[in-house]
Design an enzyme around this catalytic site. Structure first.
Site, PDB file in Angstrom:
ATOM      1  N   ASP A  48       0.810  -1.221   0.000  1.00 14.37           N
ATOM      2  CA  ASP A  48       0.000   0.000   0.000  1.00 14.37           C
ATOM      3  C   ASP A  48       0.845   1.274   0.000  1.00 14.37           C
ATOM      4  OD1 ASP A  48      -2.013  -1.750   0.148  1.00 14.37           O
ATOM      5  OD2 ASP A  48      -2.725  -1.171   2.150  1.00 14.37           O
ATOM      6  N   TYR A  95       1.926   2.125  -3.392  1.00 12.49           N
ATOM      7  CA  TYR A  95       0.788   2.621  -4.165  1.00 12.49           C
ATOM      8  C   TYR A  95       0.516   4.084  -3.801  1.00 12.49           C
ATOM      9  CZ  TYR A  95      -3.962   3.076  -5.951  1.00 12.49           C
ATOM     10  OH  TYR A  95      -5.070   3.501  -6.613  1.00 12.49           O
ATOM     11  N   SER A 152     -14.774   6.953   2.201  1.00  9.53           N
ATOM     12  CA  SER A 152     -13.490   6.516   2.740  1.00  9.53           C
ATOM     13  C   SER A 152     -13.056   7.529   3.785  1.00  9.53           C
ATOM     14  CB  SER A 152     -12.463   6.372   1.630  1.00  9.53           C
ATOM     15  OG  SER A 152     -12.242   7.628   1.056  1.00  9.53           O
ATOM     16  N   LEU A 153     -11.899   7.332   4.346  1.00  8.19           N
ATOM     17  CA  LEU A 153     -11.456   8.190   5.442  1.00  8.19           C
ATOM     18  C   LEU A 153     -10.176   8.918   5.066  1.00  8.19           C
ATOM     19  CD1 LEU A 153     -11.847   5.634   8.374  1.00  8.19           C
ATOM     20  CD2 LEU A 153     -13.206   7.709   8.074  1.00  8.19           C
ATOM     21  N   GLU A 181     -12.135   3.775  17.556  1.00  7.12           N
ATOM     22  CA  GLU A 181     -12.260   2.352  17.209  1.00  7.12           C
ATOM     23  C   GLU A 181     -11.005   1.888  16.482  1.00  7.12           C
ATOM     24  OE1 GLU A 181     -15.504   2.474  14.459  1.00  7.12           O
ATOM     25  OE2 GLU A 181     -16.930   3.168  15.975  1.00  7.12           O
ATOM     26  N   ASP A 236      -8.498  -4.189   9.270  1.00  9.03           N
ATOM     27  CA  ASP A 236      -7.910  -4.369   7.956  1.00  9.03           C
ATOM     28  C   ASP A 236      -8.608  -5.517   7.238  1.00  9.03           C
ATOM     29  OD1 ASP A 236      -6.264  -3.579   5.996  1.00  9.03           O
ATOM     30  OD2 ASP A 236      -4.449  -4.490   6.793  1.00  9.03           O
ATOM     31  N   ARG A 238     -18.152  -2.356  -1.194  1.00  6.59           N
ATOM     32  CA  ARG A 238     -18.167  -0.917  -1.322  1.00  6.59           C
ATOM     33  C   ARG A 238     -18.074  -0.486  -2.791  1.00  6.59           C
ATOM     34  NH1 ARG A 238     -13.420   2.452  -0.531  1.00  6.59           N
ATOM     35  NH2 ARG A 238     -14.103   4.611  -0.582  1.00  6.59           N
ATOM     36  N   GLU A 293     -16.798  -4.111   8.589  1.00 10.83           N
ATOM     37  CA  GLU A 293     -15.620  -4.697   7.960  1.00 10.83           C
ATOM     38  C   GLU A 293     -15.667  -6.208   8.083  1.00 10.83           C
ATOM     39  OE1 GLU A 293     -13.822  -2.314   6.683  1.00 10.83           O
ATOM     40  OE2 GLU A 293     -11.792  -3.050   6.335  1.00 10.83           O
ATOM     41  N   TYR A 317     -19.575  -1.078  11.932  1.00 14.19           N
ATOM     42  CA  TYR A 317     -19.089   0.176  12.506  1.00 14.19           C
ATOM     43  C   TYR A 317     -19.880   1.418  12.097  1.00 14.19           C
ATOM     44  CZ  TYR A 317     -16.441  -0.015   8.110  1.00 14.19           C
ATOM     45  OH  TYR A 317     -16.066  -0.153   6.797  1.00 14.19           O
ATOM     46  N   LYS A 341      -3.153   6.344  11.303  1.00 15.16           N
ATOM     47  CA  LYS A 341      -2.526   5.095  10.840  1.00 15.16           C
ATOM     48  C   LYS A 341      -1.302   4.699  11.662  1.00 15.16           C
ATOM     49  CE  LYS A 341      -3.491   3.483   7.103  1.00 15.16           C
ATOM     50  NZ  LYS A 341      -3.941   3.710   5.744  1.00 15.16           N
ATOM     51  N   CYS A 396      24.448 -29.346   4.394  1.00 15.79           N
ATOM     52  CA  CYS A 396      24.038 -28.457   5.481  1.00 15.79           C
ATOM     53  C   CYS A 396      25.055 -27.333   5.651  1.00 15.79           C
ATOM     54  CB  CYS A 396      23.906 -29.270   6.765  1.00 15.79           C
ATOM     55  SG  CYS A 396      23.663 -28.246   8.224  1.00 15.79           S
ATOM     56  N   CYS A 437      26.854 -27.961   9.227  1.00 15.91           N
ATOM     57  CA  CYS A 437      27.735 -29.088   9.558  1.00 15.91           C
ATOM     58  C   CYS A 437      28.199 -29.881   8.350  1.00 15.91           C
ATOM     59  CB  CYS A 437      27.046 -30.019  10.550  1.00 15.91           C
ATOM     60  SG  CYS A 437      25.779 -31.048   9.790  1.00 15.91           S
ATOM     61  N   CYS A 466      25.058 -32.211  14.001  1.00 15.86           N
ATOM     62  CA  CYS A 466      24.930 -30.815  13.578  1.00 15.86           C
ATOM     63  C   CYS A 466      24.751 -29.887  14.774  1.00 15.86           C
ATOM     64  CB  CYS A 466      23.718 -30.713  12.648  1.00 15.86           C
ATOM     65  SG  CYS A 466      23.449 -29.065  12.024  1.00 15.86           S
TER      66      CYS A 466
HETATM   67  S1  IVH Z   1     -15.869   4.274   9.210  1.00 12.39           S
HETATM   68  C1  IVH Z   1     -17.369   7.451   6.743  1.00 12.39           C
HETATM   69  N1  IVH Z   1     -14.738   2.664  10.940  1.00 12.39           N
HETATM   70  O1  IVH Z   1     -11.620   2.013   6.421  1.00 12.39           O
HETATM   71  C2  IVH Z   1     -16.771   6.405   7.540  1.00 12.39           C
HETATM   72  N2  IVH Z   1     -14.128   2.487   8.663  1.00 12.39           N
HETATM   73  O2  IVH Z   1     -10.722   4.286   4.610  1.00 12.39           O
HETATM   74  C3  IVH Z   1     -16.242   5.316   6.753  1.00 12.39           C
HETATM   75  N3  IVH Z   1     -12.495   0.736   8.208  1.00 12.39           N
HETATM   76  O3  IVH Z   1     -13.772   1.638   3.735  1.00 12.39           O
HETATM   77  C4  IVH Z   1     -15.920   4.134   7.448  1.00 12.39           C
HETATM   78  N4  IVH Z   1     -12.315   0.022  10.266  1.00 12.39           N
HETATM   79  O4  IVH Z   1     -13.347  -0.389   5.133  1.00 12.39           O
HETATM   80  C5  IVH Z   1     -14.823   3.036   9.646  1.00 12.39           C
HETATM   81  N5  IVH Z   1     -13.845   1.282  12.581  1.00 12.39           N
HETATM   82  C6  IVH Z   1     -13.929   1.653  11.297  1.00 12.39           C
HETATM   83  C7  IVH Z   1     -13.185   1.041  10.274  1.00 12.39           C
HETATM   84  C8  IVH Z   1     -13.296   1.493   8.968  1.00 12.39           C
HETATM   85  C9  IVH Z   1     -11.912  -0.138   9.024  1.00 12.39           C
HETATM   86  C10 IVH Z   1     -12.230   0.829   6.756  1.00 12.39           C
HETATM   87  C11 IVH Z   1     -13.483   0.757   5.928  1.00 12.39           C
HETATM   88  C12 IVH Z   1     -13.459   1.938   5.038  1.00 12.39           C
HETATM   89  C13 IVH Z   1     -12.033   2.392   5.146  1.00 12.39           C
HETATM   90  C14 IVH Z   1     -11.966   3.887   5.011  1.00 12.39           C
END
Ligand code: IVH
Length: 676
Positions: free
Chosen positions: A35, A38, A84-85, A119, A123, A142, A179, A231, A320, A414, A417, A438
């Site tokens: 990742d 990427y 996403s976050l 929280e 993964d 998603r 998740e 979640y 992270k 080996c 030995c 050995c």
């Molecule tokens: S909240 C708007 N809570 O993280 C809130 N996401 O980068 C969106 N993920 O696609 C998600 N643990 O797959 C939330 N406790 C958690 C999470 C969580 C893992 C993942 C989820 C989402 C990605 C966002």
């Protein structure tokens, strides 16, 4: 500034690489690069596009998050987009986030008391579950956040996903998100099995979860150990939910949905940082993989006020942990010999910071794995270090292979030995055959040698052996017989008295039995039962040393694998040297004439199964008598079984014999047959 042709070329190349990796990751569930790599490519592209906005095209990877659903599944439109976050990588970035939140909410002062739901960031793969009147109607990935794939048939196989909600008061339409993940234990077990079978392993638990969810055959999904924590809530209708995020999760839990137990409500940045530390300390011990933590403004009204920017909410952020996968290059491949003789290839790496530490070695598990991944010296590889698991080479970035990258083969000898390295056809692991000689295997071989059922040298415990091995005083079992009281007395935790006792038990052990001696040698697969069978069959040690594999197969209890292990052991000259030395130092036993196995008579070549309690003899005695008359005793009943001998309280084996029409004998009938 206008873009030069070179810049445009660089931009096109980045786009193409990212598209390729998107496809590998999202469509094939087979990511090639970690990742972080990427993310680096993506950031390079973003930076270039920022500098030259005229080059931004609609189809640039920066213009979309997530990816296309694969066509094999039906599609699902998410009524409420799956977001996403944004990420924070440091306390400062977190403080910056908190400042933006308090500013927008027009909170005066620091906002130290602002409640965040904290929280773990799981993964795995994000999934939406739709319940209508409490019944699971649909499961979806998603996808690109707006359109996902219909994976109802697969989510239905996950135990943690209720097919019906329990309790009362849930909205008539309730869409929850969470998740789906593969717990660490299941992931490791799956990969170990795949490795042993020579099959492809999952690169990480997230990839395992995503891949499992997108199986076309739900039976395959069902066989994977998946779990799910919810979640958040998506679309709801016909009902109400509490007014804070934490209470919503509590409510979902009461309706039968599983939520992560490691979640807390904390206050302000300091509370968030406390949570980050707390989870970080627990991370390795958690049964599931996480890549950070998530903080969400707990009050739902405040969440609504804060709203969204493009694809991410303004009310939440992911904090992270350091990446667990990184790229580096292989500088060499060495072979390590473990305490049981397993010869394991290890990649020597250009040091790389991954999973919070600098890593310069990574395991390649075994030679098949090395060849399957086609790791060569000079290759760019992706390294994974998760928790306290040994760092491993995930795979090679083949597109970055340079000319002259050198292939690696299993050494013939080996590296410790010099004894021959052997490999059974049915085993992935190669082993050093110099078990007694050995030094890598020394301590383990010695501990076994002195153990109660082997030479039974009382007082010579593991700690003592480790000291003697560490100071090179004992290299082979034969050296034990040259130890003196004075030198033992000087070792840690020893005194004159205990040294005296050890010497006395060493003396006593010189006079032993053939089966104990055989067992003590620690030949792989030769346990007590096999040692006893060998001793009573051959009677003399030298006959066993010289026996061919075919001759060994005549011994009850010895199959082809065991026979080949015994041969390999005695074929290794180093082991023979140690055996000679042992005999020279006075180790002895009494010998007998070889057992005559009957090759005629009613029992010859017949297969028996013993079940229940016999009254006139033990089952072991019965087995020996049957074997002496040329019969075989096995553990389970099949069509090939000739007789099932049953005693008191015989159970399922007797029933099976009757079902299969196998002849049965009671004890009296067995005795008659034996006397025949
Ligand atoms: S909240 C708007 N809570 O993280 C809130 N996401 O980068 C969106 N993920 O696609 C998600 N643990 O797959 C939330 N406790 C958690 C999470 C969580 C893992 C993942 C989820 C989402 C990605 C966002």
């Amino acid at each position: 500034m206008t873009a030069s042709a070179a810049k445009k070329k660089e931009l096109d190349s980045l786009k193409e690489q990212i598209r390729h990796h998107n496809y590998q990751y999202h469509v094939l569930d087979d990511p090639e690069i970690p990742d972080v790599e990427y993310d680096r490519l993506m950031r390079q592209l973003q930076a270039l596009e920022q500098e030259y906005p005229e080059l931004v095209t609609d189809d640039s990877p920066t213009q979309r998050v997530g990816d296309v659903p694969i066509s094999a599944f039906g599609t699902v439109q998410h009524q409420v987009p799956m977001l996403s976050l944004d990420n924070a990588f440091s306390p400062d970035e977190l403080r910056e986030f908190h400042r933006r939140v308090t500013q927008r909410l027009e909170i005066e002062g620091e906002g130290d008391w602002l409640a965040y739901a904290a929280e773990p960031k799981l993964d795995g793969a994000a999934v939406s579950l739709l319940y209508e009147d409490g019944t699971l109607r649909r499961g979806a990935t998603r996808g690109d956040g707006t359109t996902g794939e219909d994976i109802t048939h697969n989510v239905r196989t996950i135990d943690a996903v209720p097919l019906r909600l329990i309790g009362q008061g849930y909205p008539s339409i309730l869409e929850v998100r969470g998740e789906v993940f593969m717990p660490k234990a299941g992931f490791e077990a799956y990969n170990q099995k795949a490795r042993a079978a020579g099959e492809k392993t999952f690169v990480n638990p997230r990839n395992a979860a995503a891949g499992s969810l997108r199986q076309l055959d739900p039976k395959l999904t069902a066989a994977r150990p998946l779990d799910m924590y919810v979640y958040s809530v998506g679309h709801i209708d016909g009902g109400n939910l509490p007014s804070t995020h934490s209470e919503v999760l509590e409510q979902l839990q009461e309706w039968g949905l599983k939520t992560c137990p490691e979640r807390r409500v904390v206050e302000g940045v300091e509370g968030c940082l406390w949570f980050y530390e707390w989870i970080g300390a627990k991370r390795d011990a958690l049964p599931y993989e996480i890549d950070g933590v998530v903080y969400k403004v707990n009050d739902l009204q405040q969440q609504r006020e804060l709203g969204f920017v493009s694809r991410a909410p303004r009310w939440a952020i992911a904090h992270k942990f350091p990446a667990q996968e990184e790229l580096t290059t292989v500088e060499g491949v060495e072979f390590q010999v473990g305490r049981t003789g397993a010869v394991t290839p290890v990649a020597r790496l250009k040091p790389v910071f991954v999973g919070g530490v600098t890593v310069s070695n990574a395991t390649l598990h075994n030679i098949d794995e090395l060849h399957r991944k086609d790791v060569r010296v000079g290759d760019t590889v992706s390294i994974r270090r998760a928790g306290d698991v040994i760092p491993e080479v995930v795979g090679v970035i083949v597109s970055r292979r340079r000319k002259g990258a050198r292939r690696v083969n299993l050494p013939k000898n080996c590296p410790v030995c010099g004894s021959t390295v052997t490999r059974e056809a049915d085993e992935a692991v190669a082993r050093c055959s110099g078990g007694l000689y050995c030094s890598a295997q020394r301590a383990e071989a010695l501990k076994h040698f002195v153990s109660r059922k082997a030479m039974d040298i009382e007082g010579l415990g593991a700690k003592l052996i480790e000291q003697l091995v560490a100071n090179d005083r004992v290299k082979t079992p034969a050296d034990i017989f040259g130890l003196t009281r004075d030198e033992l007395a000087e070792l840690e935790r020893m005194g004159a008295k205990s040294a005296e006792n050890v010497i006395r038990s060493i003396e006593a052990s010189r006079s032993t039995t053939l089966e104990r001696f055989l067992y003590a040698l620690g030949i792989r697969e030769v346990g007590e039962a096999t040692a006893t069978a060998l001793a009573s069959h051959f009677g003399k040690f030298q006959l066993i040393v010289n026996a061919s594999e075919t001759e060994l197969l005549d011994v009850p209890d010895v199959g082809p694998v065991v026979a080949s292990r015994i041969r390999a052991f005695f074929d290794e000259p180093h082991n023979r040297l140690v055996i000679d030395a042992l005999q020279k130092s006075g180790v002895h036993w009494s010998e007998t004439e070889p057992e005559k196995i009957q090759t005629t008579g009613p029992l010859y070549g017949k297969t028996f199964v013993l079940t229940g309690t016999l009254s006139g003899m033990t089952r072991d005695e019965a087995r020996q008598k049957i074997q002496a008359r040329g019969g075989k005793v096995t553990g389970s009943v099949s069509k090939k079984t000739n007789y099932v001998v049953y005693g008191e309280k015989a159970g399922s084996k007797l029933k099976k014999a009757r079902d299969l029409h196998v002849d049965t004998l009671d004890e009296k009938q067995l005795v008659e047959l034996l006397e025949n």
